[in-house]
Design a protein around this motif. Structure first.
Motif, PDB file in Angstrom:
ATOM      1  N   ASP A  95      52.082  14.164  14.384  1.00 12.10           N
ATOM      2  CA  ASP A  95      52.673  15.494  14.205  1.00 12.10           C
ATOM      3  C   ASP A  95      54.196  15.407  14.260  1.00 12.10           C
ATOM      4  OD1 ASP A  95      52.685  18.404  14.069  1.00 12.10           O
ATOM      5  OD2 ASP A  95      53.248  18.358  16.176  1.00 12.10           O
ATOM      6  N   TRP A  96      54.699  14.516  15.110  1.00 10.53           N
ATOM      7  CA  TRP A  96      56.151  14.321  15.251  1.00 10.53           C
ATOM      8  C   TRP A  96      56.728  13.510  14.093  1.00 10.53           C
ATOM      9  CZ3 TRP A  96      58.149   9.333  15.893  1.00 10.53           C
ATOM     10  CH2 TRP A  96      59.540   9.265  16.094  1.00 10.53           C
ATOM     11  N   LEU A  97      55.959  12.536  13.585  1.00  9.25           N
ATOM     12  CA  LEU A  97      56.457  11.619  12.571  1.00  9.25           C
ATOM     13  C   LEU A  97      56.534  12.295  11.200  1.00  9.25           C
ATOM     14  CD1 LEU A  97      57.241   8.610  12.052  1.00  9.25           C
ATOM     15  CD2 LEU A  97      54.831   8.237  11.440  1.00  9.25           C
ATOM     16  N   ASP A  98      57.643  12.084  10.510  1.00  7.49           N
ATOM     17  CA  ASP A  98      57.783  12.593   9.154  1.00  7.49           C
ATOM     18  C   ASP A  98      56.719  11.953   8.264  1.00  7.49           C
ATOM     19  OD1 ASP A  98      59.062  12.339   6.239  1.00  7.49           O
ATOM     20  OD2 ASP A  98      59.960  14.066   7.262  1.00  7.49           O
ATOM     21  N   ILE A  99      56.087  12.767   7.433  1.00  3.47           N
ATOM     22  CA  ILE A  99      54.942  12.287   6.659  1.00  3.47           C
ATOM     23  C   ILE A  99      55.314  11.157   5.693  1.00  3.47           C
ATOM     24  CG2 ILE A  99      55.129  13.897   4.695  1.00  3.47           C
ATOM     25  CD1 ILE A  99      52.035  14.271   5.049  1.00  3.47           C
ATOM     26  N   SER A 100      56.599  11.086   5.306  1.00  3.81           N
ATOM     27  CA  SER A 100      57.030  10.017   4.388  1.00  3.81           C
ATOM     28  C   SER A 100      57.059   8.652   5.075  1.00  3.81           C
ATOM     29  CB  SER A 100      58.417  10.348   3.827  1.00  3.81           C
ATOM     30  OG  SER A 100      59.385  10.396   4.870  1.00  3.81           O
ATOM     31  N   ARG A 101      57.013   8.624   6.405  1.00 10.89           N
ATOM     32  CA  ARG A 101      57.083   7.357   7.148  1.00 10.89           C
ATOM     33  C   ARG A 101      55.720   6.866   7.637  1.00 10.89           C
ATOM     34  NH1 ARG A 101      62.253   8.527  11.187  1.00 10.89           N
ATOM     35  NH2 ARG A 101      63.833   8.827   9.563  1.00 10.89           N
ATOM     36  N   VAL A 102      54.678   7.636   7.401  1.00 10.66           N
ATOM     37  CA  VAL A 102      53.370   7.352   7.992  1.00 10.66           C
ATOM     38  C   VAL A 102      52.874   5.939   7.691  1.00 10.66           C
ATOM     39  CG1 VAL A 102      50.919   7.954   7.787  1.00 10.66           C
ATOM     40  CG2 VAL A 102      52.607   9.738   8.186  1.00 10.66           C
ATOM     41  N   SER A 103      53.099   5.445   6.468  1.00 13.85           N
ATOM     42  CA  SER A 103      52.557   4.142   6.068  1.00 13.85           C
ATOM     43  C   SER A 103      53.573   3.011   6.117  1.00 13.85           C
ATOM     44  CB  SER A 103      51.963   4.243   4.659  1.00 13.85           C
ATOM     45  OG  SER A 103      50.815   5.067   4.665  1.00 13.85           O
ATOM     46  N   ARG A 104      54.767   3.279   6.617  1.00 17.98           N
ATOM     47  CA  ARG A 104      55.742   2.198   6.731  1.00 17.98           C
ATOM     48  C   ARG A 104      55.365   1.279   7.888  1.00 17.98           C
ATOM     49  NH1 ARG A 104      61.523   5.396   5.730  1.00 17.98           N
ATOM     50  NH2 ARG A 104      61.005   6.177   3.631  1.00 17.98           N
ATOM     51  N   PHE A 160      49.198  18.996  14.261  1.00 14.43           N
ATOM     52  CA  PHE A 160      48.708  18.426  15.520  1.00 14.43           C
ATOM     53  C   PHE A 160      47.295  18.920  15.818  1.00 14.43           C
ATOM     54  CE2 PHE A 160      48.059  19.232  20.100  1.00 14.43           C
ATOM     55  CZ  PHE A 160      47.983  17.925  20.540  1.00 14.43           C
ATOM     56  N   ALA A 161      47.061  20.219  15.702  1.00 19.21           N
ATOM     57  CA  ALA A 161      45.748  20.786  16.000  1.00 19.21           C
ATOM     58  C   ALA A 161      44.688  20.223  15.058  1.00 19.21           C
ATOM     59  CB  ALA A 161      45.802  22.311  15.893  1.00 19.21           C
ATOM     60  N   SER A 162      45.047  20.060  13.795  1.00 23.90           N
ATOM     61  CA  SER A 162      44.105  19.537  12.821  1.00 23.90           C
ATOM     62  C   SER A 162      43.723  18.090  13.128  1.00 23.90           C
ATOM     63  CB  SER A 162      44.718  19.634  11.420  1.00 23.90           C
ATOM     64  OG  SER A 162      43.823  19.140  10.450  1.00 23.90           O
ATOM     65  N   LEU A 163      44.723  17.251  13.420  1.00 32.78           N
ATOM     66  CA  LEU A 163      44.455  15.847  13.744  1.00 32.78           C
ATOM     67  C   LEU A 163      43.680  15.712  15.049  1.00 32.78           C
ATOM     68  CD1 LEU A 163      47.870  14.217  12.746  1.00 32.78           C
ATOM     69  CD2 LEU A 163      45.679  14.005  11.548  1.00 32.78           C
ATOM     70  N   LEU A 164      44.003  16.559  16.022  1.00 31.43           N
ATOM     71  CA  LEU A 164      43.288  16.533  17.301  1.00 31.43           C
ATOM     72  C   LEU A 164      41.813  16.863  17.092  1.00 31.43           C
ATOM     73  CD1 LEU A 164      43.263  16.434  20.423  1.00 31.43           C
ATOM     74  CD2 LEU A 164      43.888  18.856  20.410  1.00 31.43           C
ATOM     75  N   THR A 165      41.531  17.884  16.290  1.00 36.35           N
ATOM     76  CA  THR A 165      40.150  18.284  16.027  1.00 36.35           C
ATOM     77  C   THR A 165      39.384  17.186  15.297  1.00 36.35           C
ATOM     78  OG1 THR A 165      40.811  20.615  15.921  1.00 36.35           O
ATOM     79  CG2 THR A 165      38.700  20.030  14.937  1.00 36.35           C
ATOM     80  N   ILE A 166      40.010  16.591  14.288  1.00 34.09           N
ATOM     81  CA  ILE A 166      39.357  15.508  13.542  1.00 34.09           C
ATOM     82  C   ILE A 166      39.097  14.309  14.449  1.00 34.09           C
ATOM     83  CG2 ILE A 166      39.707  13.797  11.713  1.00 34.09           C
ATOM     84  CD1 ILE A 166      41.159  15.966  10.133  1.00 34.09           C
ATOM     85  N   GLY A 167      40.064  13.978  15.310  1.00 30.33           N
ATOM     86  CA  GLY A 167      39.904  12.836  16.206  1.00 30.33           C
ATOM     87  C   GLY A 167      38.768  13.018  17.194  1.00 30.33           C
ATOM     88  N   ILE A 168      38.657  14.207  17.778  1.00 32.75           N
ATOM     89  CA  ILE A 168      37.588  14.456  18.744  1.00 32.75           C
ATOM     90  C   ILE A 168      36.240  14.528  18.036  1.00 32.75           C
ATOM     91  CG2 ILE A 168      36.663  16.160  20.366  1.00 32.75           C
ATOM     92  CD1 ILE A 168      39.554  16.706  21.219  1.00 32.75           C
ATOM     93  N   ALA A 169      36.206  15.129  16.845  1.00 30.75           N
ATOM     94  CA  ALA A 169      34.964  15.153  16.066  1.00 30.75           C
ATOM     95  C   ALA A 169      34.546  13.736  15.694  1.00 30.75           C
ATOM     96  CB  ALA A 169      35.156  16.004  14.808  1.00 30.75           C
ATOM     97  N   GLY A 170      35.521  12.892  15.336  1.00 32.54           N
ATOM     98  CA  GLY A 170      35.211  11.509  15.005  1.00 32.54           C
ATOM     99  C   GLY A 170      34.668  10.735  16.197  1.00 32.54           C
ATOM    100  N   THR A 171      35.240  10.971  17.370  1.00 30.53           N
ATOM    101  CA  THR A 171      34.749  10.332  18.592  1.00 30.53           C
ATOM    102  C   THR A 171      33.325  10.764  18.890  1.00 30.53           C
ATOM    103  OG1 THR A 171      36.993  10.211  19.505  1.00 30.53           O
ATOM    104  CG2 THR A 171      35.162  10.043  21.069  1.00 30.53           C
TER     105      THR A 171
END
Length: 379
Positions: free
Chosen positions: A135-144, A316-327
């Protein structure tokens, strides 16, 4: 207006929080847990006090925790994510230093009336800190590469501590759970392909080393692999549990033998029937239809979580939900695959169904955060 002031202004109040709850998710969690109560009553031979009643009490506590956490603003979880991760990391270190030993493993911290397994808490804390990071990281840097390295370190630190307990199953779940958040955040598929290639290469090298001067595993570890691939090679030893589980699964047929009529569980052929192998009891008593019905409830829980995540405009909320659902998915997928002989036998409870307090309450704690994300999403 500051960021915090904006978040506070967007926070719903009063009765709206109750109305905004993901009520279908609450009902589905209750339905799955009720299946667990029923099966625990069955494996105890009709004794509700042995396993079913304590499980009901723990579920009640867990639901109170979930509802309480649902009303906590989502920005609060983002703010404590690093502290939660560090705290769980310190607990894992404490386990390695003076944790309680059970069944040959050192995985718990004894707090008197209860024993806490920090590795279970870390599954939630890991998702929390990774969601906050992306959530903090700029989306353009995600795969660097540099920005991919940090989450890998965040994942591998607790994995190393959990492997020392030793607990290979939980270590794999931590890696997979972290990988799910990284995938959802948009990390390039090339990284995942490289990891898969490395795993395949490692497994191939290990198998080819057998019988050579540079053998990478002990003989007894290779025997465990042989037993996993062919349980009948050691029917009274390492292959016993899986063979009895497969017998029970097959004997259930389409509609099962009937409630409390399963011979494998009633005659105590089935090991750990109230914990790791409770899905087998369900399949024997209610057959393929009963097993698929439980699986359908699990899939519906995942569906409502993913719908909430995909319609949430807060990253952040979206990634948190996906992560807990994945777990949550990893919990039931690994357990079901294990009892069917598709994975090596490892202690892995069936979520909300197997007997156990810590796993249930921590899982409902995670769903409390999912509810928080749903209640406080931008509207």
């Amino acid at each position: 207006m500051s960021y915090l002031d904006y978040k506070v202004a967007q926070t719903p109040t009063g009765i709206r929080k109750i109305l905004y709850l993901n009520w279908p998710l609450v009902f589905l969690l209750t339905a799955v847990s009720s299946v667990g109560f029923l099966m625990l009553y069955s494996v105890a031979g009709g004794d509700i006090d042995r396993w079913a009643r304590p499980q009901m009490e723990r579920f009640a506590v867990g639901m109170v925790v979930m509802m309480a956490l649902a009303f906590v603003p989502i920005w609060f979880w983002r703010g404590i994510s690093v502290a939660a991760y560090v705290g769980c990391l310190l607990l894992l270190i404490a386990v390695d230093l003076f944790g309680a030993i059970g069944m040959g493993a050192q995985r718990w911290i004894d707090l008197g009336p209860i024993r806490v397994q920090p590795s279970e808490l870390m599954k939630i804390a890991m998702v929390l800190v990774l969601a906050a990071y992306y959530d903090w990281l700029d989306i353009s840097r995600v795969s660097r590469p540099l920005w991919v390295l940090l989450p890998v370190v965040l994942i591998m630190l607790p994995v190393g501590l959990v492997l020392a307990q030793p607990d290979l199953g939980t270590s794999v779940m931590l890696i997979a759970g972290g990988g799910i958040v990284m995938f959802a955040a948009g990390v390039s598929l090339w990284y995942f392909g490289a990891v898969i290639a490395m795993v395949v290469g490692l497994v191939t090298t290990v198998m080819k080393s057998r019988g050579t001067d540079w053998q990478l595993l002990h003989d007894y570890q290779f025997r465990r692999i042989d037993t996993f691939l062919d349980p009948t090679s050691d029917p009274l030893g390492a292959g016993y549990n899986i063979m009895q589980s497969q017998i029970a699964l097959g004997s259930g047929g389409w509609s099962g033998r009937g409630f409390m009529q399963g011979t494998q569980s009633r005659l105590n052929f089935l090991p750990e029937k109230h914990t790791d192998f409770i899905f087998t009891v369900l399949a024997e008593e209610f057959g393929f239809i009963g097993a698929m019905s439980l699986l359908a409830l699990y899939v519906l829980i995942l569906g409502f979580c993913l719908h909430s995540a995909l319609t949430n405009r807060d990253r952040f909320a979206s990634l948190l939900t996906i992560g807990i659902a994945g777990t949550f998915f990893l919990y039931f997928a690994i357990n079901m695959a294990t009892v069917m002989g598709m994975l090596p036998a490892k202690g892995s409870p069936l979520p909300l169904v197997s007997y156990g307090g810590t796993a249930m309450i921590i899982l409902l704690l995670g769903f409390g955060m999912v509810q928080s994300a749903h209640v406080h999403r931008p509207r």
